[in-house]
Design an enzyme around this catalytic site. Structure first.
Site, short mmCIF file in Angstrom:
data_model
loop_
_atom_site.label_atom_id
_atom_site.label_comp_id
_atom_site.label_asym_id
_atom_site.label_seq_id
_atom_site.Cartn_x
_atom_site.Cartn_y
_atom_site.Cartn_z
N GLU A 216 0.86 -1.15 -0.11
CA GLU A 216 0.08 -0.20 -0.09
C GLU A 216 0.97 1.23 -0.02
O GLU A 216 1.80 1.37 0.84
CB GLU A 216 -0.98 -0.14 1.16
N TYR B 215 -7.77 4.69 -3.81
CA TYR B 215 -8.54 5.63 -3.32
C TYR B 215 -7.98 6.83 -2.57
O TYR B 215 -6.91 7.12 -2.56
CB TYR B 215 -9.22 4.70 -1.81
N ASP C 149 -6.76 8.83 0.82
CA ASP C 149 -6.75 8.37 2.30
C ASP C 149 -6.76 9.79 2.90
O ASP C 149 -7.20 10.87 2.57
CB ASP C 149 -5.38 7.72 2.62
N GLU D 77 -3.97 6.91 -2.59
CA GLU D 77 -3.20 5.68 -2.16
C GLU D 77 -3.79 4.71 -3.16
O GLU D 77 -4.96 4.74 -3.49
CB GLU D 77 -3.73 5.39 -0.71
N THR E 10 -1.93 -2.78 -4.02
CA THR E 10 -1.85 -3.52 -5.14
C THR E 10 -2.86 -4.80 -4.58
O THR E 10 -3.30 -5.35 -3.63
CB THR E 10 -0.07 -4.12 -5.02
N TRP F 4 -11.78 -6.47 -0.44
CA TRP F 4 -10.81 -7.64 -0.57
C TRP F 4 -11.65 -8.86 -0.51
O TRP F 4 -11.08 -10.04 -1.20
CB TRP F 4 -9.90 -7.63 0.27
#
Length: 486
Positions: A33, A78, A80, A86, A89, A451
């Site tokens: 990230e 997105y 952050d 941000e 992966t 996720w």
């Protein structure tokens, strides 16, 4: 499937356990990230960084009705906290694939910035320039992060992560640090002065080196997601690949020790004061032989401790050759160990220029040293500008010039990166997420994703749960979701 017991919400219900086929081996899921810094120069009047970030994300909002979305390559994009763009992966089984996905994130951010720049110039003048920094500290001293994620077998206690892994994470910065010019001199890491705790479940009220918040994004009875905060954002492809690869091997040794009740070789490596050790390592160039105090009272240098980790991992590999070889689809264990050995040897010789083609801090040190030789009166502010240019993925020239002159190693080609921009890894659940997002966008469907969930929100709600990050084969729920979508 078991209930998903993430912190904050443990609301995923199912009927039967789905143990991962990879639980008993050494396979791992990797992720990175990256928070990016944003600034504008050359504008005819002041521009707020938050406004710039929102302008960058306008195409995303138009498409997804949100600044938080998933892409066709399975990754998350997105805004952050603090208006930091941000990129997280997609799940990868290999450090090389994780590197490709991380570079895809750079590509996506660069394109968003250059499109926003054209729009910005309509209102703020023809010279308004957007800078997107892949670093960890801005000119005002605010820190932001690059977080690594490793799926770890849950039988490894968090206490072991703190005592056996953290000393490795602190000292690996000898070759993974991005470097930072400060008024007091050059440090080999960016964030040592900002991290105040070893491990913690908080990331806002404290700044831990490892975050322990329990969000596995997988079967919580089998795995935990190790969230590493301490690493720097790297421009060097080698450094990004290397930090993931060597950390994988250390984790394999720790997992195997707990699996069989045998010593890992890292039992006596814990620091008496991890934050103090981290600051000392960051000032490695001031005293390469500076001693770090261990919990046992023993003192050892950062390089000496890395040698211990290397020796223990090498001994572990000798008895687990086949199992380790099968854990990484695209990286050989010999390659990792060879690179690790060579970089430690170069550090021991003080041959920092020999590392400048792969280690970010060494590349920057060579540039700063050359500049000071040519211009003894160079100011700190001028060197700071040079450093920012190195990290600017949108309009920076310095890093690209090093690559063009073969002074910085590249592990992947432009074609590799372009492919990763549009395609997810094929051997993790990211393949299913990417396929779903691509199909939903093509038909203009309303959808959401995270996720572990894929959801079609209209005209009727359908959902698929993907709890196993290693599984790229469609589940029945996924096939039904795709049928509804089509």
């Amino acid at each position: 499937m078991p209930q998903l017991r993430d912190s904050g919400t443990r609301s995923l219900h199912a009927t039967e356990p789905v143990p991962s086929a990879e639980m008993d081996g050494f396979c791992r899921i990797f992720g990175v990230e990256t928070e990016y810094g944003v600034a504008v120069t050359g504008a005819e009047r002041p521009v707020d960084a938050g406004q710039v970030a929102m302008t960058m994300f306008q195409p995303i909002v138009s498409r997804s009705r949100s600044t938080n979305t998933y892409l066709t390559n399975g990754s998350r994009l997105y805004l952050d906290v603090g208006s930091h763009p941000e990129y997280a992966t997609a799940e990868a089984r290999d450090p090389r694939e994780a590197l490709a996905q991380d570079l895809a994130g750079e590509h996506v951010m660069r394109n968003l910035a250059l499109k926003a720049q054209r729009k910005l110039r309509e209102s703020y003048g023809a010279h308004a320039t957007i800078h997107v920094f892949k670093n960890n500290v801005d000119s005002a001293g605010h820190a932001f992060g690059c977080h690594e994620n490793y799926l770890v077998r849950r039988f490894v206690p968090l206490e072991t992560i703190e005592h056996q892994l953290l000393p490795f994470l602190i000292t690996r910065q000898l070759y993974t640090g991005a470097g930072r010019m400060t008024p007091d001199g050059f440090q080999i890491t960016q964030r040592a002065d900002f991290l105040d705790e070893a491990v913690s479940s908080a990331t806002t009220r404290s700044r831990p080196m490892v975050n322990t918040r329990d969000e596995p994004h997988a079967d919580p009875d089998s795995f935990r997601r190790l969230h590493v905060i301490i690493g720097d954002s790297n421009r060097s492809q080698w450094s990004t690949w290397m930090k993931l690869a060597v950390t994988h091997l250390v984790l394999c040794a720790i997992e195997d020790a707990f699996r069989h009740g045998t010593p890992s070789g890292f039992e006596h490596c814990a620091f008496a004061d991890p934050a103090a050790a981290n600051r000392t390592v960051s000032r490695f160039l001031d005293d390469p032989h500076a001693e770090l105090t261990l919990e046992s009272g023993e003192s050892v240098s950062a390089l000496g401790l890395q040698r211990r980790y290397y020796a223990a991992v090498k001994a572990f590999i000798e008895t687990h050759v086949d199992a380790l070889a099968s854990s990484l689809p695209a990286t050989t264990i010999d390659t990792i160990m060879g690179e690790w050995s060579r970089v430690l040897d170069a550090l021991e010789r003080g041959a920092y220029d020999a590392l400048a083609d792969r280690v970010d801090w060494a590349a920057k040190k060579r540039l700063f040293d050359a500049l000071k030789r040519r211009r003894p009166d160079v100011t700190f502010a001028q060197m700071e500008q040079l450093e920012l240019d190195y990290h600017d993925i949108a309009n920076g020239r310095l890093y690209g010039s090093l690559v063009a002159r073969n002074q910085m190693r590249e592990l992947l080609t432009g074609d590799n990166v372009e492919y990763a921009v549009h395609n997810p890894p094929t051997d993790t659940r990211a393949a299913l997420r990417g396929r779903f997002v691509d199909a939903a966008l093509n038909v203009g469907a309303q959808f959401s994703a995270d996720w572990t969930h894929l959801t079609l929100t209209a005209p009727e709600r359908r959902e698929a749960i993907l709890l196993d990050p290693f599984e790229a084969e469609p589940t029945l729920g996924f096939e039904q979701l795709m049928e509804a979508l089509n």
